[in-house]
Design a protein around this motif. Structure first.
Motif, PDB file in Angstrom:
ATOM      1  N   ILE A   1       0.867  -1.129  -0.085  1.00 27.78           N
ATOM      2  CA  ILE A   1      -0.124  -0.034  -0.062  1.00 27.78           C
ATOM      3  C   ILE A   1       0.950   1.259   0.074  1.00 27.78           C
ATOM      4  O   ILE A   1       0.790   2.343  -0.645  1.00 27.78           O
ATOM      5  N   HIS A   2       2.098   1.289   0.965  1.00 24.91           N
ATOM      6  CA  HIS A   2       2.826   2.291   0.968  1.00 24.91           C
ATOM      7  C   HIS A   2       3.537   2.821  -0.279  1.00 24.91           C
ATOM      8  O   HIS A   2       3.741   3.816  -0.817  1.00 24.91           O
ATOM      9  N   LYS A   3       3.937   1.689  -1.017  1.00 25.68           N
ATOM     10  CA  LYS A   3       4.875   1.756  -2.312  1.00 25.68           C
ATOM     11  C   LYS A   3       3.838   2.427  -3.292  1.00 25.68           C
ATOM     12  O   LYS A   3       4.108   3.375  -3.970  1.00 25.68           O
ATOM     13  N   TYR A   4       2.524   1.655  -3.699  1.00 27.06           N
ATOM     14  CA  TYR A   4       1.899   2.201  -4.696  1.00 27.06           C
ATOM     15  C   TYR A   4       1.023   3.448  -4.362  1.00 27.06           C
ATOM     16  O   TYR A   4       0.848   4.279  -5.402  1.00 27.06           O
ATOM     17  N   SER A   5       1.060   3.812  -3.087  1.00 30.22           N
ATOM     18  CA  SER A   5       0.491   5.236  -2.954  1.00 30.22           C
ATOM     19  C   SER A   5       1.614   6.110  -3.196  1.00 30.22           C
ATOM     20  O   SER A   5       1.295   7.314  -3.605  1.00 30.22           O
ATOM     21  N   ALA A   6       2.768   5.822  -2.634  1.00 27.31           N
ATOM     22  CA  ALA A   6       3.997   6.775  -3.184  1.00 27.31           C
ATOM     23  C   ALA A   6       4.018   7.057  -4.620  1.00 27.31           C
ATOM     24  O   ALA A   6       4.071   8.122  -5.023  1.00 27.31           O
ATOM     25  N   TYR A   7       3.859   6.054  -5.449  1.00 26.76           N
ATOM     26  CA  TYR A   7       3.810   5.991  -6.959  1.00 26.76           C
ATOM     27  C   TYR A   7       2.699   6.928  -7.499  1.00 26.76           C
ATOM     28  O   TYR A   7       2.812   8.038  -8.310  1.00 26.76           O
ATOM     29  N   LEU A   8       1.454   6.797  -6.788  1.00 24.71           N
ATOM     30  CA  LEU A   8       0.230   7.428  -7.068  1.00 24.71           C
ATOM     31  C   LEU A   8       0.404   9.004  -6.782  1.00 24.71           C
ATOM     32  O   LEU A   8       0.167  10.153  -7.485  1.00 24.71           O
ATOM     33  N   LEU A   9       1.049   9.274  -5.562  1.00 21.45           N
ATOM     34  CA  LEU A   9       1.468  10.567  -5.050  1.00 21.45           C
ATOM     35  C   LEU A   9       2.276  11.137  -6.160  1.00 21.45           C
ATOM     36  O   LEU A   9       2.102  12.277  -6.343  1.00 21.45           O
ATOM     37  N   MET A  10       3.390  10.519  -6.672  1.00 20.24           N
ATOM     38  CA  MET A  10       4.227  11.249  -7.644  1.00 20.24           C
ATOM     39  C   MET A  10       3.502  11.735  -8.873  1.00 20.24           C
ATOM     40  O   MET A  10       3.648  12.890  -9.245  1.00 20.24           O
ATOM     41  N   LEU A  11       2.632  10.763  -9.234  1.00 17.25           N
ATOM     42  CA  LEU A  11       1.817  11.147 -10.468  1.00 17.25           C
ATOM     43  C   LEU A  11       0.783  12.258 -10.104  1.00 17.25           C
ATOM     44  O   LEU A  11       0.916  13.436 -10.886  1.00 17.25           O
ATOM     45  N   LEU A  12       0.263  12.285  -9.071  1.00 13.61           N
ATOM     46  CA  LEU A  12      -0.626  13.603  -8.797  1.00 13.61           C
ATOM     47  C   LEU A  12       0.217  14.951  -8.461  1.00 13.61           C
ATOM     48  O   LEU A  12      -0.402  15.814  -8.943  1.00 13.61           O
ATOM     49  N   ILE A  13       1.348  14.710  -7.927  1.00 10.93           N
ATOM     50  CA  ILE A  13       2.160  15.662  -7.691  1.00 10.93           C
ATOM     51  C   ILE A  13       2.506  16.679  -9.161  1.00 10.93           C
ATOM     52  O   ILE A  13       2.165  17.806  -9.341  1.00 10.93           O
ATOM     53  N   ILE A  14       2.726  15.912 -10.203  1.00 11.75           N
ATOM     54  CA  ILE A  14       3.156  16.279 -11.348  1.00 11.75           C
ATOM     55  C   ILE A  14       1.891  16.983 -11.933  1.00 11.75           C
ATOM     56  O   ILE A  14       1.693  17.919 -12.641  1.00 11.75           O
ATOM     57  N   LEU A  15       0.684  16.495 -11.926  1.00 12.75           N
ATOM     58  CA  LEU A  15      -0.597  16.954 -12.247  1.00 12.75           C
ATOM     59  C   LEU A  15      -1.010  18.125 -11.567  1.00 12.75           C
ATOM     60  O   LEU A  15      -1.352  18.904 -12.044  1.00 12.75           O
ATOM     61  N   HIS A  16      -0.628  18.434 -10.335  1.00 11.84           N
ATOM     62  CA  HIS A  16      -1.066  19.310  -9.265  1.00 11.84           C
ATOM     63  C   HIS A  16      -0.321  20.520 -10.015  1.00 11.84           C
ATOM     64  O   HIS A  16      -0.601  21.485 -10.158  1.00 11.84           O
ATOM     65  N   VAL A  17       1.202  20.316  -9.989  1.00  9.90           N
ATOM     66  CA  VAL A  17       2.063  21.442 -10.541  1.00  9.90           C
ATOM     67  C   VAL A  17       1.799  22.016 -11.609  1.00  9.90           C
ATOM     68  O   VAL A  17       1.637  23.046 -11.977  1.00  9.90           O
ATOM     69  N   THR A  18       1.357  20.924 -12.773  1.00  2.00           N
ATOM     70  CA  THR A  18       1.205  21.541 -14.139  1.00  2.00           C
ATOM     71  C   THR A  18      -0.079  22.345 -13.975  1.00  2.00           C
ATOM     72  O   THR A  18      -0.224  23.347 -14.696  1.00  2.00           O
ATOM     73  N   ALA A  19      -1.144  21.712 -13.321  1.00  6.19           N
ATOM     74  CA  ALA A  19      -2.502  22.408 -13.286  1.00  6.19           C
ATOM     75  C   ALA A  19      -2.249  23.816 -12.664  1.00  6.19           C
ATOM     76  O   ALA A  19      -2.921  24.859 -13.107  1.00  6.19           O
ATOM     77  N   VAL A  20      -1.531  23.925 -11.636  1.00  7.74           N
ATOM     78  CA  VAL A  20      -1.429  25.251 -11.069  1.00  7.74           C
ATOM     79  C   VAL A  20      -0.526  26.324 -11.796  1.00  7.74           C
ATOM     80  O   VAL A  20      -0.880  27.475 -11.990  1.00  7.74           O
ATOM     81  N   VAL A  21       0.535  25.766 -12.523  1.00  8.05           N
ATOM     82  CA  VAL A  21       1.361  26.575 -13.621  1.00  8.05           C
ATOM     83  C   VAL A  21       0.283  27.236 -14.676  1.00  8.05           C
ATOM     84  O   VAL A  21       0.193  28.144 -14.964  1.00  8.05           O
ATOM     85  N   ARG A  22      -0.851  25.963 -15.041  1.00  7.53           N
ATOM     86  CA  ARG A  22      -1.496  26.570 -16.217  1.00  7.53           C
ATOM     87  C   ARG A  22      -2.377  27.611 -15.790  1.00  7.53           C
ATOM     88  O   ARG A  22      -2.758  28.501 -16.448  1.00  7.53           O
ATOM     89  N   ALA A  23      -2.987  27.230 -14.560  1.00  5.78           N
ATOM     90  CA  ALA A  23      -4.054  28.344 -13.996  1.00  5.78           C
ATOM     91  C   ALA A  23      -3.445  29.721 -13.759  1.00  5.78           C
ATOM     92  O   ALA A  23      -3.636  30.758 -13.988  1.00  5.78           O
ATOM     93  N   GLU A  24      -2.109  29.527 -13.222  1.00  8.42           N
ATOM     94  CA  GLU A  24      -1.306  30.810 -13.051  1.00  8.42           C
ATOM     95  C   GLU A  24      -1.255  31.631 -14.655  1.00  8.42           C
ATOM     96  O   GLU A  24      -1.244  33.024 -14.301  1.00  8.42           O
ATOM     97  N   ILE A  25      -0.835  30.965 -15.671  1.00 12.36           N
ATOM     98  CA  ILE A  25      -0.629  31.578 -16.538  1.00 12.36           C
ATOM     99  C   ILE A  25      -1.921  32.113 -17.292  1.00 12.36           C
ATOM    100  O   ILE A  25      -2.178  33.034 -17.766  1.00 12.36           O
ATOM    101  N   LYS A  26      -2.960  31.067 -17.424  1.00 10.15           N
ATOM    102  CA  LYS A  26      -4.210  31.124 -18.310  1.00 10.15           C
ATOM    103  C   LYS A  26      -5.207  32.058 -17.487  1.00 10.15           C
ATOM    104  O   LYS A  26      -6.102  32.652 -17.926  1.00 10.15           O
TER     105      LYS A  26
END
Ligand code: HEM
Length: 248
Positions: A194-219
């Motif tokens: 559970i710990h390992k796969y949650s860490a993978y999922l978190l890494m994916l969500l962090i990438i999405l979160h940062v991309t969305a925040v940068v997009r919102a900042e610009i657009k």
């Protein structure tokens, strides 16, 4: 003369401190966690190095967990921007999501003092994952290397009757009851997965979160990134959540 924009108070001090301590500790935990996973490839061998990396990970994790527990407390007793109601989707959510989506498609994004509807979803998912990582990690810390809060309970369980549980070292074979060790291994294994796969999922969500925040900042032009430092948003449009359970 009235200005074409207005300054709004958004994230409270507690939310901003949590956010940046969380960013730093999560990045450090991912970094050490990845070294733990790829230690062979990195030429790191031996039981001492293996245990040392786990101990380092767990010590950083205590700062991460303390910060998260304080944040959860503030979700009950803090100001509007810290409360669960500021991000957990409730009734009327789907309607606000559709309306926000339509405004994006029309090229005139709705503005918000707090989270936009997509942001609410992201924050809810991130929080859930952080809590799962904290709980599974604390269980692994006890069952894998006898670290608090459950470590002494675990060492007392596996130690042979004539052995002082406090003298047990991680991965020590002598002085351990074999049957109880097998039961412990069976118990701890799913938490490791559970710990390992949650860490993978978190890494994916962090990438999405940062991309969305940068997009919102610009657009969307609502100074989302700087607002997590200053606690203020400068908005041109009338915010959708003005006066409606909006942060103070
Ligand atoms: C955002 C938070 C966290 C992330 C991203 C994270 C990430 C990771 C990763 C990638 C591993 C390696 C998994 C493997 O080798 O199979 C790991 C292992 C470990 N983590 Fe975490 N971790 C986090 C929080 C915590 C917390 C709060 C604790 C509790 C003290 C903790 C305790 C451990 C322990 C003891 C291990 C080694 C045992 C094992 O291999 O499962 N972690 N973590």
């Amino acid at each position: 003369m009235s200005l074409p924009y207005k300054n709004y108070n958004t994230w409270s001090v507690s939310v901003r401190w949590f956010h940046w301590i969380n960013v730093l500790t999560v990045l450090a935990l991912i970094f050490v966690g990845l070294i733990m996973m790829y230690k062979k490839e990195l030429g790191i061998t031996g039981i001492e190095a293996k245990v040392g990396l786990k101990e380092l990970h767990v010590i950083i994790a205590y700062i991460f967990a303390t910060n998260l527990i304080i944040r959860i407390l503030f979700a009950f007793i803090g100001s509007a921007s810290a409360r669960f109601s500021a991000f957990i989707p409730t009734k009327g959510y789907m309607q606000s999501l559709h309306s926000y989506h339509a405004s994006l498609k029309a090229g005139k994004p709705q503005q918000f003092i707090g989270h936009n509807p997509l942001g609410k979803l992201a924050v809810t998912a991130l929080f859930s994952l952080l809590i799962i990582l904290m709980l599974s990690g604390l269980i692994r810390a006890g069952t894998d290397i006898y670290y608090p809060p459950f470590g002494s309970l675990v060492s007392s369980y596996v130690a042979e009757q004539d052995v002082n549980p406090d003298s047990l070292r991680p991965y020590q074979k002598e002085g351990i009851n074999k049957d109880k060790l097998a039961a412990l291994n069976a118990f701890k294994s799913p938490f490791g997965k559970i710990h390992k796969y949650s860490a993978y999922l978190l890494m994916l969500l962090i990438i999405l979160h940062v991309t969305a925040v940068v997009r919102a900042e610009i657009k969307e032009g609502d100074r989302l990134i700087s607002s997590m430092f200053s606690g203020k948003k400068i908005l041109i449009e009338k915010p959708q959540d003005d006066g409606k359970n909006s942060p103070s």
